[in-house]
Design a protein around this motif. Structure first.
Motif, PDB file in Angstrom:
ATOM      1  N   MET A 165       1.114  -0.050   7.773  1.00 44.81           N
ATOM      2  CA  MET A 165       0.615  -1.201   8.529  1.00 44.81           C
ATOM      3  C   MET A 165      -0.895  -1.107   8.661  1.00 44.81           C
ATOM      4  N   LYS A 166      -1.524  -2.235   8.908  1.00 45.94           N
ATOM      5  CA  LYS A 166      -2.967  -2.248   9.102  1.00 45.94           C
ATOM      6  C   LYS A 166      -3.309  -1.553  10.419  1.00 45.94           C
ATOM      7  N   ASN A 167      -4.438  -0.849  10.396  1.00 48.67           N
ATOM      8  CA  ASN A 167      -4.819  -0.070  11.574  1.00 48.67           C
ATOM      9  C   ASN A 167      -6.336  -0.122  11.771  1.00 48.67           C
ATOM     10  N   GLY A 168      -6.848  -1.330  11.951  1.00 46.55           N
ATOM     11  CA  GLY A 168      -8.266  -1.492  12.200  1.00 46.55           C
ATOM     12  C   GLY A 168      -9.090  -1.313  10.933  1.00 46.55           C
ATOM     13  N   THR A 169     -10.367  -1.052  11.121  1.00 45.67           N
ATOM     14  CA  THR A 169     -11.284  -0.868  10.004  1.00 45.67           C
ATOM     15  C   THR A 169     -12.047   0.444  10.185  1.00 45.67           C
ATOM     16  N   ASP A 178       5.709   6.356   8.161  1.00 49.50           N
ATOM     17  CA  ASP A 178       6.619   7.495   8.012  1.00 49.50           C
ATOM     18  C   ASP A 178       5.966   8.811   8.426  1.00 49.50           C
ATOM     19  N   CYS A 179       4.760   9.095   7.909  1.00 48.19           N
ATOM     20  CA  CYS A 179       4.121  10.385   8.205  1.00 48.19           C
ATOM     21  C   CYS A 179       2.912  10.264   9.117  1.00 48.19           C
ATOM     22  N   GLY A 180       2.442   9.044   9.386  1.00 47.85           N
ATOM     23  CA  GLY A 180       1.314   8.855  10.283  1.00 47.85           C
ATOM     24  C   GLY A 180      -0.050   9.013   9.634  1.00 47.85           C
ATOM     25  N   ARG A 181      -0.102   9.254   8.318  1.00 43.07           N
ATOM     26  CA  ARG A 181      -1.376   9.426   7.613  1.00 43.07           C
ATOM     27  C   ARG A 181      -2.162   8.119   7.605  1.00 43.07           C
ATOM     28  N   GLN A 182      -3.466   8.181   7.900  1.00 43.62           N
ATOM     29  CA  GLN A 182      -4.339   7.018   7.815  1.00 43.62           C
ATOM     30  C   GLN A 182      -5.095   7.063   6.493  1.00 43.62           C
ATOM     31  N   PHE A 183      -5.252   5.916   5.859  1.00 45.77           N
ATOM     32  CA  PHE A 183      -5.890   5.876   4.547  1.00 45.77           C
ATOM     33  C   PHE A 183      -6.461   4.493   4.298  1.00 45.77           C
ATOM     34  N   VAL A 184      -7.292   4.395   3.250  1.00 42.08           N
ATOM     35  CA  VAL A 184      -7.862   3.114   2.836  1.00 42.08           C
ATOM     36  C   VAL A 184      -7.551   2.913   1.361  1.00 42.08           C
ATOM     37  N   ASP A 185      -7.676   1.700   0.911  1.00 41.34           N
ATOM     38  CA  ASP A 185      -7.471   1.389  -0.499  1.00 41.34           C
ATOM     39  C   ASP A 185      -8.727   1.741  -1.290  1.00 41.34           C
ATOM     40  N   ASN A 186      -8.548   2.452  -2.407  1.00 39.29           N
ATOM     41  CA  ASN A 186      -9.651   2.855  -3.280  1.00 39.29           C
ATOM     42  C   ASN A 186     -10.757   3.555  -2.490  1.00 39.29           C
ATOM     43  N   PRO A 187     -10.499   4.735  -1.926  1.00 39.05           N
ATOM     44  CA  PRO A 187     -11.522   5.433  -1.121  1.00 39.05           C
ATOM     45  C   PRO A 187     -12.673   5.924  -1.990  1.00 39.05           C
ATOM     46  N   GLN A 188     -13.884   5.947  -1.388  1.00 37.83           N
ATOM     47  CA  GLN A 188     -15.053   6.449  -2.105  1.00 37.83           C
ATOM     48  C   GLN A 188     -14.983   7.967  -2.292  1.00 37.83           C
ATOM     49  N   GLN A 189     -14.530   8.684  -1.277  1.00 40.43           N
ATOM     50  CA  GLN A 189     -14.430  10.125  -1.341  1.00 40.43           C
ATOM     51  C   GLN A 189     -13.000  10.505  -1.714  1.00 40.43           C
ATOM     52  N   MET A 238       0.842  -1.190   0.000  1.00 38.20           N
ATOM     53  CA  MET A 238       0.000   0.000   0.000  1.00 38.20           C
ATOM     54  C   MET A 238       0.880   1.244   0.000  1.00 38.20           C
ATOM     55  N   ARG A 239       0.552   2.198  -0.873  1.00 36.67           N
ATOM     56  CA  ARG A 239       1.323   3.447  -0.974  1.00 36.67           C
ATOM     57  C   ARG A 239       0.554   4.578  -0.293  1.00 36.67           C
ATOM     58  N   CYS A 240       1.248   5.312   0.558  1.00 43.14           N
ATOM     59  CA  CYS A 240       0.625   6.412   1.281  1.00 43.14           C
ATOM     60  C   CYS A 240       0.272   7.532   0.299  1.00 43.14           C
ATOM     61  N   PRO A 241      -0.980   8.037   0.292  1.00 41.66           N
ATOM     62  CA  PRO A 241      -1.353   9.128  -0.630  1.00 41.66           C
ATOM     63  C   PRO A 241      -0.748  10.472  -0.231  1.00 41.66           C
ATOM     64  N   ASN A 242      -0.188  10.552   0.981  1.00 39.68           N
ATOM     65  CA  ASN A 242       0.365  11.823   1.454  1.00 39.68           C
ATOM     66  C   ASN A 242       1.847  11.962   1.109  1.00 39.68           C
ATOM     67  N   CYS A 243       2.661  10.954   1.464  1.00 38.45           N
ATOM     68  CA  CYS A 243       4.103  11.049   1.245  1.00 38.45           C
ATOM     69  C   CYS A 243       4.630  10.045   0.228  1.00 38.45           C
ATOM     70  N   GLY A 244       3.776   9.101  -0.220  1.00 39.92           N
ATOM     71  CA  GLY A 244       4.210   8.125  -1.217  1.00 39.92           C
ATOM     72  C   GLY A 244       4.955   6.938  -0.651  1.00 39.92           C
ATOM     73  N   ASN A 302      -8.379  -0.246   7.216  1.00 38.90           N
ATOM     74  CA  ASN A 302      -7.705   1.025   7.392  1.00 38.90           C
ATOM     75  C   ASN A 302      -6.201   0.796   7.521  1.00 38.90           C
ATOM     76  N   TYR A 303      -5.420   1.667   6.920  1.00 42.50           N
ATOM     77  CA  TYR A 303      -3.956   1.577   6.974  1.00 42.50           C
ATOM     78  C   TYR A 303      -3.392   2.858   7.580  1.00 42.50           C
ATOM     79  N   LYS A 304      -2.182   2.720   8.148  1.00 44.82           N
ATOM     80  CA  LYS A 304      -1.481   3.866   8.720  1.00 44.82           C
ATOM     81  C   LYS A 304      -0.052   3.887   8.206  1.00 44.82           C
ATOM     82  N   CYS A 305       0.365   5.042   7.699  1.00 42.15           N
ATOM     83  CA  CYS A 305       1.723   5.192   7.183  1.00 42.15           C
ATOM     84  C   CYS A 305       2.700   5.265   8.354  1.00 42.15           C
TER      85      CYS A 305
END
Length: 240
Positions: A12-16, A28-39, A1-7, A23-26
């Protein structure tokens, strides 16, 4: 998984999420993101188009329908833009000398026709630039606020042309104030701008469903257009 904030690919996985997506957490920068977000974030071209349409006589619900946007998201975007729109005049510097200003008031309302909000405007005859603005009731206090909104050089030197509204008589210096009728043509430029304002700002159309429900949005919509109008005037003058 690639972080959309820092690349970074160190995540690592971080719950749902509340919708059940992983849900994933970077790391390096701490950004939380999901794969293929709706918004997904709006593209820059889409934001530019929205900004242009906000300067046209198109209500918000029509912009949302044409661009396939959520009305709540569009209203939130407009509210964020409102916070950065200045509510003071931004005009070209003028030297002391012979200046002429036309002043007039424009009727509008917020939420209902009983809540009248008069748009007080002052226009430089030579450059056609709006040099003063105030929105409030039709009274001597509003006429004074319009006078105070004008740059100092106009308050010191300009000849002032108005209609026969009594509020002007109590505020403007009598030596440089001329109350005139429409037949003289000495207020024709500001009257023409009032027509432009009604044609471009849907909240000011006399019979409309696009009226403002909040006074703050009403004020900012008018200020936003005035700043855009003055910017176009400056561009035209700089290209001459």
């Amino acid at each position: 998984m690639r972080c959309p904030n820092c690349g970074s690919e160190d995540s690592m996985k971080n719950g749902t999420t509340r919708r059940g997506k992983q849900n994933y957490k970077c790391c390096d920068c701490g950004r939380q993101f999901v794969d293929n977000p709706q918004q997904k974030p709006r593209e820059k071209d889409s934001i530019v188009m929205i900004d242009r349409l906000l300067l046209a006589k198109i209500p918000l619900f029509s912009i949302a329908r044409v661009l396939k946007l959520s009305e709540s998201w569009l209203q939130g975007y407009v509210n964020r833009c409102c916070k950065v729109v200045p509510r003071h005049m931004q005009v070209m510097p003028k030297p002391r000398g012979s200046l002429a200003v036309q002043r007039e008031e424009l009727w509008s309302f917020v939420d209902g026709r009983g809540n009248k909000q008069w748009v007080w405007l002052a226009l430089d005859v030579e450059t056609r630039e709006i040099v003063g603005c105030h929105i409030g009731e039709r009274s001597a206090e509003s006429a004074l606020a319009l006078w105070q909104s004008m740059p100092g050089v106009y308050r010191q030197c300009a000849m002032l042309y108005t209609d026969y509204c009594n509020a002007y008589q109590a505020v403007l210096p009598c030596q440089r104030h001329r109350a005139v009728g429409k037949a003289t043509g000495l207020t024709s430029y500001i009257e023409r701008f009032n027509n432009t304002l009604r044609q471009r700002v849907s909240r000011l159309v006399r019979k409309t469903l696009s009226f403002s429900k909040e006074l703050a949005n009403h004020l900012v919509a008018i200020w936003h257009f005035i700043h855009h109008y003055n910017e176009q005037i400056r561009l035209q003058l700089s290209n001459c």
